[in-house]
Design an enzyme around this catalytic site. Structure first.
Site, PDB file in Angstrom:
ATOM      1  N   LYS A  43      70.130   9.466 -18.261  1.00  0.00           N
ATOM      2  CA  LYS A  43      69.308   8.289 -17.951  1.00  0.00           C
ATOM      3  C   LYS A  43      69.397   7.940 -16.474  1.00  0.00           C
ATOM      4  CE  LYS A  43      68.998   6.211 -22.486  1.00  0.00           C
ATOM      5  NZ  LYS A  43      69.273   5.055 -23.351  1.00  0.00           N
ATOM      6  N   LYS A 103      66.328  16.973 -27.686  1.00  0.00           N
ATOM      7  CA  LYS A 103      66.289  16.172 -28.923  1.00  0.00           C
ATOM      8  C   LYS A 103      65.023  15.301 -28.983  1.00  0.00           C
ATOM      9  CE  LYS A 103      68.603  11.936 -27.743  1.00  0.00           C
ATOM     10  NZ  LYS A 103      69.466  10.844 -27.957  1.00  0.00           N
ATOM     11  N   LYS A 140      62.850   8.469 -28.852  1.00  0.00           N
ATOM     12  CA  LYS A 140      61.916   7.328 -28.805  1.00  0.00           C
ATOM     13  C   LYS A 140      61.237   7.235 -27.447  1.00  0.00           C
ATOM     14  CE  LYS A 140      65.202   3.954 -30.826  1.00  0.00           C
ATOM     15  NZ  LYS A 140      66.487   4.023 -30.150  1.00  0.00           N
TER      16      LYS A 140
HETATM   17  P1  TYM Z   1      69.757   5.096 -30.613  1.00  0.00           P
HETATM   18  O1  TYM Z   1      69.081   3.787 -30.736  1.00  0.00           O
HETATM   19  O2  TYM Z   1      69.384   6.004 -29.498  1.00  0.00           O
HETATM   20  O3  TYM Z   1      69.590   5.929 -31.950  1.00  0.00           O
HETATM   21  C1  TYM Z   1      69.875   5.359 -33.205  1.00  0.00           C
HETATM   22  C2  TYM Z   1      70.474   6.385 -34.122  1.00  0.00           C
HETATM   23  O4  TYM Z   1      69.600   7.493 -34.284  1.00  0.00           O
HETATM   24  C3  TYM Z   1      70.301   8.710 -34.008  1.00  0.00           C
HETATM   25  N1  TYM Z   1      69.351   9.643 -33.381  1.00  0.00           N
HETATM   26  C4  TYM Z   1      69.110  10.877 -33.835  1.00  0.00           C
HETATM   27  N2  TYM Z   1      69.606  11.557 -34.886  1.00  0.00           N
HETATM   28  C5  TYM Z   1      69.132  12.802 -35.093  1.00  0.00           C
HETATM   29  N3  TYM Z   1      68.196  13.396 -34.295  1.00  0.00           N
HETATM   30  C6  TYM Z   1      67.673  12.743 -33.230  1.00  0.00           C
HETATM   31  N4  TYM Z   1      66.752  13.311 -32.467  1.00  0.00           N
HETATM   32  C7  TYM Z   1      68.138  11.418 -32.956  1.00  0.00           C
HETATM   33  N5  TYM Z   1      67.836  10.500 -32.008  1.00  0.00           N
HETATM   34  C8  TYM Z   1      68.593   9.420 -32.277  1.00  0.00           C
HETATM   35  C9  TYM Z   1      71.414   8.309 -33.047  1.00  0.00           C
HETATM   36  O5  TYM Z   1      72.469   9.245 -33.076  1.00  0.00           O
HETATM   37  C10 TYM Z   1      71.801   6.967 -33.587  1.00  0.00           C
HETATM   38  O6  TYM Z   1      72.705   7.094 -34.666  1.00  0.00           O
HETATM   39  N6  TYM Z   1      74.269   4.134 -28.692  1.00  0.00           N
HETATM   40  C11 TYM Z   1      73.457   4.048 -29.886  1.00  0.00           C
HETATM   41  C12 TYM Z   1      73.257   2.609 -30.361  1.00  0.00           C
HETATM   42  C13 TYM Z   1      74.525   1.870 -30.621  1.00  0.00           C
HETATM   43  C14 TYM Z   1      75.425   2.102 -31.700  1.00  0.00           C
HETATM   44  C15 TYM Z   1      76.453   1.093 -31.547  1.00  0.00           C
HETATM   45  C16 TYM Z   1      75.485   3.032 -32.726  1.00  0.00           C
HETATM   46  C17 TYM Z   1      74.989   0.804 -29.904  1.00  0.00           C
HETATM   47  N7  TYM Z   1      76.148   0.337 -30.453  1.00  0.00           N
HETATM   48  C18 TYM Z   1      77.515   1.042 -32.453  1.00  0.00           C
HETATM   49  C19 TYM Z   1      76.564   2.962 -33.625  1.00  0.00           C
HETATM   50  C20 TYM Z   1      77.568   1.971 -33.461  1.00  0.00           C
HETATM   51  C21 TYM Z   1      72.092   4.623 -29.567  1.00  0.00           C
HETATM   52  O7  TYM Z   1      71.696   4.739 -28.450  1.00  0.00           O
HETATM   53  O8  TYM Z   1      71.343   4.866 -30.645  1.00  0.00           O
END
Ligand code: TYM
Length: 328
Positions: A111, A193, A196
């Site tokens: 990022k 990957k 969003k």
């Molecule tokens: P975020 O919002 O990017 O994504 C949410 C969840 O979706 C999963 N994910 C994927 N899994 C499989 N294939 C993909 N292409 C893919 N893209 C996203 C992510 O692994 C995630 O589980 N840092 C986290 C948000 C967060 C969080 C937390 C998660 C903040 N605090 C505490 C767990 C516990 C994030 O950016 O997720």
């Protein structure tokens, strides 16, 4: 009984990756466990967000949580900014984290590299806030996709660092990965990957895409010229990604999928992948549309924030007492 915590950022339209890697696993564990699921809007602002969109997406994400199977009677659903202990413990975790380890995070490097000289400091201090999210609830398991492994490691490191310095306050959480779909790849660049924030919307299936768009995107997904359905991530990343998606949705192994499509071309295979995705997403979309504007959603989130706050506050008080960060 275990304590489960996870969060998703309301930073864009949710994707099939979010669903297969995270969301669909949330409801699988809600029976018999104490589950907290959070809309992490304070993480979303580590990159600029449009205020109106952020507000709308926060609500939309809460509705998607429920639409994809979370039962507010069984799981606690809430919005991060409504439980102030997240940023409060986040600050404490920031003081324990080393700049070097934060700079080594791949999500930060990806990022930050897009932002030239103007890298928001919050992008660097994102992992200590995530650690706080998880540690506040004395979490045992965190269901997430594969891309969160590094963040989970630093969460454990920070918990251990705190416990060593100030006594045993935090439970060490473990990552909970699903079987298939833990890393869904872009349909156009299958070595990257699915995300969003991808500007190329044909590379991504959104949870709220209509069936026609889903079919079109999968039909146009990058593959290879072999016309043979088998799993080989290096040699055939596009087809392997589609096999992974179909396996995740049908509970079939890669081998079973390969056998089923032996001698059939990519056209038939892609059609079946699209049908499976549509079948999984249609009921979610229907429930989402009923819920997103219902006042009931606000009730659920208010009750959720109150319950989350009670638990988070108890841990936070323990942490500040252990550190001497109090007066009376
Ligand atoms: P975020 O919002 O990017 O994504 C949410 C969840 O979706 C999963 N994910 C994927 N899994 C499989 N294939 C993909 N292409 C893919 N893209 C996203 C992510 O692994 C995630 O589980 N840092 C986290 C948000 C967060 C969080 C937390 C998660 C903040 N605090 C505490 C767990 C516990 C994030 O950016 O997720």
């Amino acid at each position: 009984m275990s304590i489960i915590f996870s969060g998703i950022q309301p930073s864009g339209n949710l994707t099939l990756g979010n669903y297969l890697g995270a969301l669909r696993n949330f409801s699988k564990v809600q029976e018999g466990n104490e589950c907290y699921y959070c809309v992490v809007n304070q993480h979303a602002i580590t990159v600029p967000q449009d205020p109106q969109l952020l507000h709308e997406r926060t609500r939309a994400l809460a509705a998607i949580y429920i639409a994809s199977g979370l039962d507010p009677e069984k799981s606690i659903l809430f919005v991060q900014s409504e439980v102030p202990e997240h940023v409060q413990l986040g600050w404490i975790m920031t003081t324990l984290a080393y700049v070097g380890e934060l700079e080594r995070m791949t999500q930060y490097k990806d990022k930050a590299s897009k932002r030239g000289d103007s890298i928001p400091a919050g992008l660097l201090t994102y992992p200590p806030l995530m650690a706080a999210d998880i540690l506040l609830y004395q979490t045992n398991y965190v269901p997430v996709g594969d891309d969160q492994k590094q963040h989970m490691e630093i969460t454990r490191d920070l918990a251990q660092r705190f416990n060593r310095l100030y006594g045993d306050v935090f439970t060490l959480p473990e990552i909970l990965l699903g079987h298939d779909g833990t890393r869904v790849m872009s349909l156009q660049e299958p070595t990257k990957k699915m995300s969003k924030s991808d500007d190329n919307t044909t590379a991504t299936i959104y949870l709220l895409d209509n069936p026609k768009d889903i079919e079109k995107k999968i039909k146009r997904a990058q593959t290879d010229s072999e016309n043979s359905v088998h799993y080989d991530v290096i040699g055939k990343p596009g087809i392997s990604n589609l096999i992974e998606i179909l396996s995740a949705l049908t509970d079939k192994t890669h081998d079973q999928v390969t056998e089923e499509y032996a001698g059939k071309g990519y056209g038939v295979f892609k059609k079946d992948v699209a049908d499976a995705v549509v079948a999984a997403l249609e009921p979610i979309q229907q429930r989402y549309n009923q819920l997103v504007n219902a006042p009931e959603l606000d009730d659920i989130l208010e009750k959720g924030a109150a319950k989350a706050h009670a638990k988070a506050n108890a841990t936070y008080e323990k942490a500040v007492h252990a550190m001497g960060l109090y007066r009376k």
